[in-house]
Design a protein around this motif. Structure first.
Motif, PDB file in Angstrom:
ATOM      1  N   MET A   1      42.772  47.682  38.107  1.00  0.00           N
ATOM      2  CA  MET A   1      41.938  47.188  37.009  1.00  0.00           C
ATOM      3  C   MET A   1      42.299  45.737  36.682  1.00  0.00           C
ATOM      4  N   GLU A   2      43.576  45.432  36.714  1.00  0.00           N
ATOM      5  CA  GLU A   2      44.026  44.072  36.417  1.00  0.00           C
ATOM      6  C   GLU A   2      43.401  43.062  37.370  1.00  0.00           C
ATOM      7  N   ARG A   3      43.192  43.477  38.617  1.00  0.00           N
ATOM      8  CA  ARG A   3      42.634  42.577  39.625  1.00  0.00           C
ATOM      9  C   ARG A   3      41.165  42.288  39.382  1.00  0.00           C
ATOM     10  N   VAL A   4      40.410  43.272  38.884  1.00  0.00           N
ATOM     11  CA  VAL A   4      38.972  43.053  38.673  1.00  0.00           C
ATOM     12  C   VAL A   4      38.662  42.537  37.274  1.00  0.00           C
ATOM     13  N   LEU A   5      39.628  42.630  36.371  1.00  0.00           N
ATOM     14  CA  LEU A   5      39.375  42.225  34.986  1.00  0.00           C
ATOM     15  C   LEU A   5      38.837  40.807  34.858  1.00  0.00           C
ATOM     16  N   PRO A   6      39.350  39.808  35.584  1.00  0.00           N
ATOM     17  CA  PRO A   6      38.779  38.459  35.445  1.00  0.00           C
ATOM     18  C   PRO A   6      37.287  38.394  35.772  1.00  0.00           C
ATOM     19  N   PHE A   7      36.813  39.195  36.700  1.00  0.00           N
ATOM     20  CA  PHE A   7      35.394  39.204  37.049  1.00  0.00           C
ATOM     21  C   PHE A   7      34.565  39.879  35.954  1.00  0.00           C
ATOM     22  N   VAL A   8      35.105  40.975  35.393  1.00  0.00           N
ATOM     23  CA  VAL A   8      34.436  41.621  34.265  1.00  0.00           C
ATOM     24  C   VAL A   8      34.363  40.660  33.082  1.00  0.00           C
ATOM     25  N   GLU A   9      35.456  39.954  32.826  1.00  0.00           N
ATOM     26  CA  GLU A   9      35.482  38.973  31.736  1.00  0.00           C
ATOM     27  C   GLU A   9      34.409  37.906  31.929  1.00  0.00           C
ATOM     28  N   ARG A  10      34.249  37.417  33.150  1.00  0.00           N
ATOM     29  CA  ARG A  10      33.245  36.382  33.405  1.00  0.00           C
ATOM     30  C   ARG A  10      31.845  36.884  33.080  1.00  0.00           C
ATOM     31  N   LEU A  11      31.550  38.107  33.472  1.00  0.00           N
ATOM     32  CA  LEU A  11      30.235  38.680  33.180  1.00  0.00           C
ATOM     33  C   LEU A  11      30.019  38.833  31.684  1.00  0.00           C
ATOM     34  N   ALA A  12      31.019  39.384  31.000  1.00  0.00           N
ATOM     35  CA  ALA A  12      30.888  39.639  29.561  1.00  0.00           C
ATOM     36  C   ALA A  12      30.845  38.341  28.768  1.00  0.00           C
ATOM     37  N   GLU A  13      31.650  37.374  29.148  1.00  0.00           N
ATOM     38  CA  GLU A  13      31.682  36.098  28.433  1.00  0.00           C
ATOM     39  C   GLU A  13      30.395  35.301  28.641  1.00  0.00           C
ATOM     40  N   ALA A  14      29.750  35.480  29.780  1.00  0.00           N
ATOM     41  CA  ALA A  14      28.511  34.755  30.054  1.00  0.00           C
ATOM     42  C   ALA A  14      27.369  35.249  29.182  1.00  0.00           C
TER      43      ALA A  14
END
Length: 203
Positions: A38-51
């Protein structure tokens, strides 16, 4: 079957929302349900949510209060996972991970007590009221709660876009198998691309 380079059915627009599945401390932390990458994919999830925070809905999986609670086989399930009931978990376990929790509001939260978010009242109606017909679905786990969310959304007629680098599972084999199924068996309804491609196509 390789990841698609571009969205097969065209760009994303105002009729698109981001449904983020169960990115919670209970799966990120040191528990029996720990999802190691999960830690590895979290930055990608963050990018989607922050956008698009105003177009993001987070789900939270809420376990039973105590062992044995739940209808039918869920009672047996929580006998097996008695350490994962609310009575046994430390405070804050069911919360979203902090980097995503800070986006609420404007992002929204839907709590669910089973794998699928569609069994909870109101989610489909809420999306329909906003004229959403396309869902970017990210989160955990590819082969359990994400699977339930995806298949439920397909049945309801949504166009589904899966960011392959923003999905994770505790089983590498099952994750890979489900991506193969999503691409090979549901190609008319599910598109699999990178987070970068989604952000480029979401106008």
């Amino acid at each position: 079957m390789p990841e698609e380079k571009h969205l097969q059915h065209g760009p994303l627009g105002e009729n698109c929302a981001h449904l983020c599945i169960d990115m919670q401390n209970i799966f990120a932390g040191d528990t029996e349900w720990h999802t190691p990458w999960m830690e590895r994919v979290l930055p990608f999830v963050e990018r989607l949510a922050e956008a698009r925070p105003e177009r993001t809905i987070f789900t939270r999986f809420i376990p039973a209060q105590h062992p044995g609670e739940g209808e039918g086989t869920w009672g047996r399930y929580y006998e097996r996972w008695r350490t994962m009931t609310l009575d046994a978990l430390p405070p804050g376990s069911i919360d979203l991970v902090p980097s995503l929790a800070r986006l609420v509001p404007p992002a929204e939260v839907v709590d669910k007590h089973v794998y699928s978010p569609w069994t909870e009242p109101g989610l489909h109606e809420r999306l329909q009221a906003r004229r959403i017909d396309t869902l970017v679905i990210s989160g955990t786990e590819t082969d359990v709660c994400v699977l339930a969310a995806v298949l439920g959304a397909v049945d309801l007629g949504y166009r589904i876009v899966l960011p392959t680098d923003a999905l994770c599972s505790s089983s590498d084999e099952a994750h890979d198998a489900l991506l193969t199924v999503y691409r090979g068996r549901f190609g008319q309804q599910i598109e699999t691309v990178s987070t970068e491609e989604i952000l480029r196509a979401w106008r």
